[in-house]
Design an enzyme around this catalytic site. Sequence first.
Site: not given
Length: 200
Positions: A87, A89-90, A128, A156, A158
């Site tokens: 991911c 974002h993280h 995704q 996920h 995260c």
Amino acid sequence: MAKKPKLPPPVSQEEAEAAVRTLLRWAGDDPRREALQKTPQRVLEAYRDWFAGYAEDPREYLASSFAKLTDCDDMVVLRDIEFESHCEHHMAPMVGTAHLGYLPRGKVAGISKLARVVEIHARRLQVQERLTAEIADCLQQVLQPRGVGVVIEAQHHCMTSRGVHQRGVTMTTSRMLGAFRSDARTRSEFLRHLESRDPR
């Protein structure tokens, strides 16, 4: 046509290892500790594997590997292609399966090549939704079929190992192009192939 943003200058091995040592200190540990001394090098080796997709062009790969078969026009479906991504974002793992379908128009790709297209796209920082769209668009642009369908199911980390800590949650995304979008019967046939999967 908008210009692509200019990439920052490349980072050296030494700079990257120093960044890992900084993160270790930020986390509260001592990178000089014996067990952590080779950690920066190991992290970089893992990153080269996880993000190897940046060094490859899936369109070029697929374009060099399809066969021309004028008498093949029935739906081709490849299910349960396992992938591992991260991911954006993280930078946490995103693990799942991809399912591909297309209606050939003179070009048929080998099944290992289809799986490789998924892998190249997945080995980049992703969300995704974009991963699903990129795979479908790649198949459409290179093979130029009458239609493409892509469905991805993933978990996920995260949200399983941090934040809300919800385990066993699966996210499903899809992208339908050409006949898969415009023809309900084609779309239904593709989805029926996915419903007939053997339980794991």
